[in-house]
Design a protein around this motif. Sequence first.
Motif, PDB file in Angstrom:
ATOM      1  N   THR A 154       0.825  -1.194   0.000  1.00 19.21           N
ATOM      2  CA  THR A 154       0.000   0.000   0.000  1.00 19.21           C
ATOM      3  C   THR A 154       0.863   1.249   0.000  1.00 19.21           C
ATOM      4  OG1 THR A 154      -1.946   1.010   1.044  1.00 19.21           O
ATOM      5  CG2 THR A 154      -0.208   0.219   2.519  1.00 19.21           C
ATOM      6  N   ALA A 155       0.227   2.380  -0.186  1.00 17.91           N
ATOM      7  CA  ALA A 155       0.853   3.698  -0.079  1.00 17.91           C
ATOM      8  C   ALA A 155      -0.260   4.651   0.340  1.00 17.91           C
ATOM      9  CB  ALA A 155       1.455   4.123  -1.408  1.00 17.91           C
ATOM     10  N   TYR A 156       0.042   5.504   1.307  1.00 16.92           N
ATOM     11  CA  TYR A 156      -1.005   6.394   1.782  1.00 16.92           C
ATOM     12  C   TYR A 156      -0.428   7.620   2.483  1.00 16.92           C
ATOM     13  CZ  TYR A 156      -0.140   3.730   6.085  1.00 16.92           C
ATOM     14  OH  TYR A 156       0.448   3.116   7.164  1.00 16.92           O
ATOM     15  N   TYR A 157      -1.270   8.615   2.599  1.00 18.42           N
ATOM     16  CA  TYR A 157      -0.965   9.854   3.291  1.00 18.42           C
ATOM     17  C   TYR A 157      -1.402   9.697   4.744  1.00 18.42           C
ATOM     18  CZ  TYR A 157      -1.280  14.869   4.392  1.00 18.42           C
ATOM     19  OH  TYR A 157      -1.131  16.104   4.961  1.00 18.42           O
ATOM     20  N   LEU A 158      -0.592  10.171   5.678  1.00 22.38           N
ATOM     21  CA  LEU A 158      -0.911  10.059   7.104  1.00 22.38           C
ATOM     22  C   LEU A 158      -1.891  11.160   7.505  1.00 22.38           C
ATOM     23  CD1 LEU A 158       2.666   9.354   8.516  1.00 22.38           C
ATOM     24  CD2 LEU A 158       0.849   7.707   8.064  1.00 22.38           C
ATOM     25  N   ASN A 159      -3.155  10.946   7.182  1.00 18.67           N
ATOM     26  CA  ASN A 159      -4.160  11.977   7.446  1.00 18.67           C
ATOM     27  C   ASN A 159      -5.075  11.642   8.626  1.00 18.67           C
ATOM     28  OD1 ASN A 159      -5.555   9.901   6.224  1.00 18.67           O
ATOM     29  ND2 ASN A 159      -6.497  11.164   4.650  1.00 18.67           N
ATOM     30  N   LYS A 160      -4.820  10.555   9.301  1.00 21.16           N
ATOM     31  CA  LYS A 160      -5.617  10.196  10.479  1.00 21.16           C
ATOM     32  C   LYS A 160      -4.932  10.755  11.731  1.00 21.16           C
ATOM     33  CE  LYS A 160      -8.308   7.491   8.026  1.00 21.16           C
ATOM     34  NZ  LYS A 160      -9.231   8.159   7.194  1.00 21.16           N
ATOM     35  N   PRO A 161      -5.698  11.109  12.760  1.00 20.75           N
ATOM     36  CA  PRO A 161      -5.108  11.711  13.965  1.00 20.75           C
ATOM     37  C   PRO A 161      -4.058  10.823  14.644  1.00 20.75           C
ATOM     38  CG  PRO A 161      -7.513  11.705  14.090  1.00 20.75           C
ATOM     39  CD  PRO A 161      -7.139  11.006  12.832  1.00 20.75           C
ATOM     40  N   TYR A 162      -4.209   9.528  14.557  1.00 21.36           N
ATOM     41  CA  TYR A 162      -3.299   8.594  15.232  1.00 21.36           C
ATOM     42  C   TYR A 162      -2.119   8.163  14.351  1.00 21.36           C
ATOM     43  CZ  TYR A 162      -6.038   5.476  12.305  1.00 21.36           C
ATOM     44  OH  TYR A 162      -6.657   4.905  11.227  1.00 21.36           O
ATOM     45  N   ALA A 163      -2.109   8.532  13.102  1.00 22.47           N
ATOM     46  CA  ALA A 163      -1.166   7.973  12.123  1.00 22.47           C
ATOM     47  C   ALA A 163       0.299   8.275  12.433  1.00 22.47           C
ATOM     48  CB  ALA A 163      -1.527   8.451  10.723  1.00 22.47           C
ATOM     49  N   GLU A 164       0.625   9.509  12.723  1.00 19.55           N
ATOM     50  CA  GLU A 164       2.033   9.842  12.983  1.00 19.55           C
ATOM     51  C   GLU A 164       2.532   9.183  14.266  1.00 19.55           C
ATOM     52  OE1 GLU A 164       3.853  13.665  11.619  1.00 19.55           O
ATOM     53  OE2 GLU A 164       1.730  14.278  11.709  1.00 19.55           O
ATOM     54  N   LYS A 165       1.698   9.109  15.269  1.00 22.01           N
ATOM     55  CA  LYS A 165       2.071   8.443  16.517  1.00 22.01           C
ATOM     56  C   LYS A 165       2.350   6.963  16.238  1.00 22.01           C
ATOM     57  CE  LYS A 165       0.432   7.702  21.219  1.00 22.01           C
ATOM     58  NZ  LYS A 165      -0.665   7.930  22.174  1.00 22.01           N
ATOM     59  N   GLN A 166       1.525   6.353  15.416  1.00 26.89           N
ATOM     60  CA  GLN A 166       1.706   4.949  15.038  1.00 26.89           C
ATOM     61  C   GLN A 166       3.029   4.748  14.298  1.00 26.89           C
ATOM     62  OE1 GLN A 166      -1.108   3.320  12.099  1.00 26.89           O
ATOM     63  NE2 GLN A 166      -1.747   1.904  13.716  1.00 26.89           N
ATOM     64  N   MET A 167       3.383   5.678  13.418  1.00 24.12           N
ATOM     65  CA  MET A 167       4.648   5.573  12.689  1.00 24.12           C
ATOM     66  C   MET A 167       5.842   5.718  13.636  1.00 24.12           C
ATOM     67  SD  MET A 167       4.126   4.608   9.715  1.00 24.12           S
ATOM     68  CE  MET A 167       5.855   4.567   9.399  1.00 24.12           C
ATOM     69  N   LYS A 168       5.744   6.581  14.614  1.00 22.25           N
ATOM     70  CA  LYS A 168       6.827   6.738  15.588  1.00 22.25           C
ATOM     71  C   LYS A 168       7.045   5.441  16.370  1.00 22.25           C
ATOM     72  CE  LYS A 168       6.454  11.707  15.933  1.00 22.25           C
ATOM     73  NZ  LYS A 168       5.990  12.862  16.670  1.00 22.25           N
ATOM     74  N   LYS A 169       5.961   4.744  16.686  1.00 21.41           N
ATOM     75  CA  LYS A 169       6.074   3.455  17.371  1.00 21.41           C
ATOM     76  C   LYS A 169       6.777   2.435  16.470  1.00 21.41           C
ATOM     77  CE  LYS A 169       2.124   3.590  20.504  1.00 21.41           C
ATOM     78  NZ  LYS A 169       0.833   2.968  20.845  1.00 21.41           N
ATOM     79  N   LYS A 170       6.441   2.442  15.199  1.00 20.59           N
ATOM     80  CA  LYS A 170       7.083   1.524  14.247  1.00 20.59           C
ATOM     81  C   LYS A 170       8.578   1.831  14.136  1.00 20.59           C
ATOM     82  CE  LYS A 170       2.989   0.704  11.386  1.00 20.59           C
ATOM     83  NZ  LYS A 170       2.686  -0.662  11.682  1.00 20.59           N
ATOM     84  N   LEU A 171       8.919   3.096  14.088  1.00 23.72           N
ATOM     85  CA  LEU A 171      10.323   3.487  13.994  1.00 23.72           C
ATOM     86  C   LEU A 171      11.128   2.997  15.189  1.00 23.72           C
ATOM     87  CD1 LEU A 171      10.081   7.077  12.509  1.00 23.72           C
ATOM     88  CD2 LEU A 171      11.461   5.217  11.596  1.00 23.72           C
ATOM     89  N   LYS A 172      10.521   2.964  16.342  1.00 22.59           N
ATOM     90  CA  LYS A 172      11.227   2.473  17.541  1.00 22.59           C
ATOM     91  C   LYS A 172      11.517   0.979  17.450  1.00 22.59           C
ATOM     92  CE  LYS A 172       9.543   5.981  20.720  1.00 22.59           C
ATOM     93  NZ  LYS A 172       8.680   6.305  21.860  1.00 22.59           N
ATOM     94  N   LYS A 173      10.739   0.261  16.644  1.00 19.99           N
ATOM     95  CA  LYS A 173      10.908  -1.191  16.516  1.00 19.99           C
ATOM     96  C   LYS A 173      11.714  -1.583  15.270  1.00 19.99           C
ATOM     97  CE  LYS A 173       6.636  -2.481  16.395  1.00 19.99           C
ATOM     98  NZ  LYS A 173       5.374  -3.223  16.429  1.00 19.99           N
ATOM     99  N   LYS A 174      12.303  -0.590  14.593  1.00 20.35           N
ATOM    100  CA  LYS A 174      12.962  -0.895  13.327  1.00 20.35           C
ATOM    101  C   LYS A 174      14.143  -1.851  13.499  1.00 20.35           C
ATOM    102  CE  LYS A 174      16.000   3.130  12.858  1.00 20.35           C
ATOM    103  NZ  LYS A 174      16.277   4.303  12.054  1.00 20.35           N
ATOM    104  N   LEU A 175      14.335  -2.680  12.486  1.00 20.93           N
ATOM    105  CA  LEU A 175      15.423  -3.632  12.474  1.00 20.93           C
ATOM    106  C   LEU A 175      16.737  -2.916  12.179  1.00 20.93           C
ATOM    107  CD1 LEU A 175      13.687  -6.474  10.415  1.00 20.93           C
ATOM    108  CD2 LEU A 175      13.930  -6.320  12.907  1.00 20.93           C
ATOM    109  N   ALA A 176      17.851  -3.549  12.475  1.00 21.25           N
ATOM    110  CA  ALA A 176      19.165  -2.959  12.269  1.00 21.25           C
ATOM    111  C   ALA A 176      19.444  -2.692  10.792  1.00 21.25           C
ATOM    112  CB  ALA A 176      20.254  -3.865  12.846  1.00 21.25           C
ATOM    113  N   LYS A 177      18.874  -3.520   9.908  1.00 23.20           N
ATOM    114  CA  LYS A 177      19.096  -3.287   8.472  1.00 23.20           C
ATOM    115  C   LYS A 177      17.787  -3.416   7.702  1.00 23.20           C
ATOM    116  CE  LYS A 177      20.218  -7.706   6.558  1.00 23.20           C
ATOM    117  NZ  LYS A 177      20.951  -8.315   5.519  1.00 23.20           N
ATOM    118  N   VAL A 178      17.731  -2.777   6.558  1.00 18.30           N
ATOM    119  CA  VAL A 178      16.547  -2.821   5.702  1.00 18.30           C
ATOM    120  C   VAL A 178      16.521  -4.175   4.989  1.00 18.30           C
ATOM    121  CG1 VAL A 178      15.411  -1.799   3.698  1.00 18.30           C
ATOM    122  CG2 VAL A 178      16.536  -0.324   5.393  1.00 18.30           C
ATOM    123  N   VAL A 179      15.379  -4.802   5.067  1.00 16.88           N
ATOM    124  CA  VAL A 179      15.203  -6.120   4.431  1.00 16.88           C
ATOM    125  C   VAL A 179      14.620  -5.922   3.045  1.00 16.88           C
ATOM    126  CG1 VAL A 179      14.100  -8.369   4.620  1.00 16.88           C
ATOM    127  CG2 VAL A 179      14.854  -7.171   6.666  1.00 16.88           C
TER     128      VAL A 179
END
Length: 179
Positions: A154-179
Amino acid sequence: MPTNLLKKYPELLEILHLNEAERIKSLRRIFDRDIQNNPDFKFRKKQIFPIKTDGEIDMSRQFKHLTCEEIFEEDETGRIIPKRIFEKDRSQRLHWIKVHVNETYPQKIEVFSIIERDEKKRKDVTRTYIYDKKEKYIIVLEPLRECSAYFLLTAYYLNKPYAEKQMKKKLKKKLAKVV
């Protein structure tokens, strides 16, 4: 309508004044040029494929997924059913997918992979995100065949109120290298 083919990132496609048929035609031309008819639609030299439906590549489903969002409605029997409806923010940015996948502006994006739960598959999966923090735009890829290629989820614009917070949580869980 043909001027949309000339639009460049970060400009938005001009589609809101078009009727549904004209809008689909305009967006489909962008999709065909950048994705469906593009043999070089690759991320870091690895081919990107649309999601398969019943084992078959389904470009119409992929197009709808990139221009519509999923909502849930209750039918007359009380069951909750998913439905996809036109989403202006995704659609106006359809031509951004190619720019981000090609990493044309690497200083503007953050690319990372995480392991997350796929509720439909009922298992953990690795996903790669291309995140444009400034423009609040996301592209989600799923590695396949031992990371020799990707599915475009998918591809989308972060236009929901919770979206950026959700992305910050994902960034904290990022792996050491891009798969």
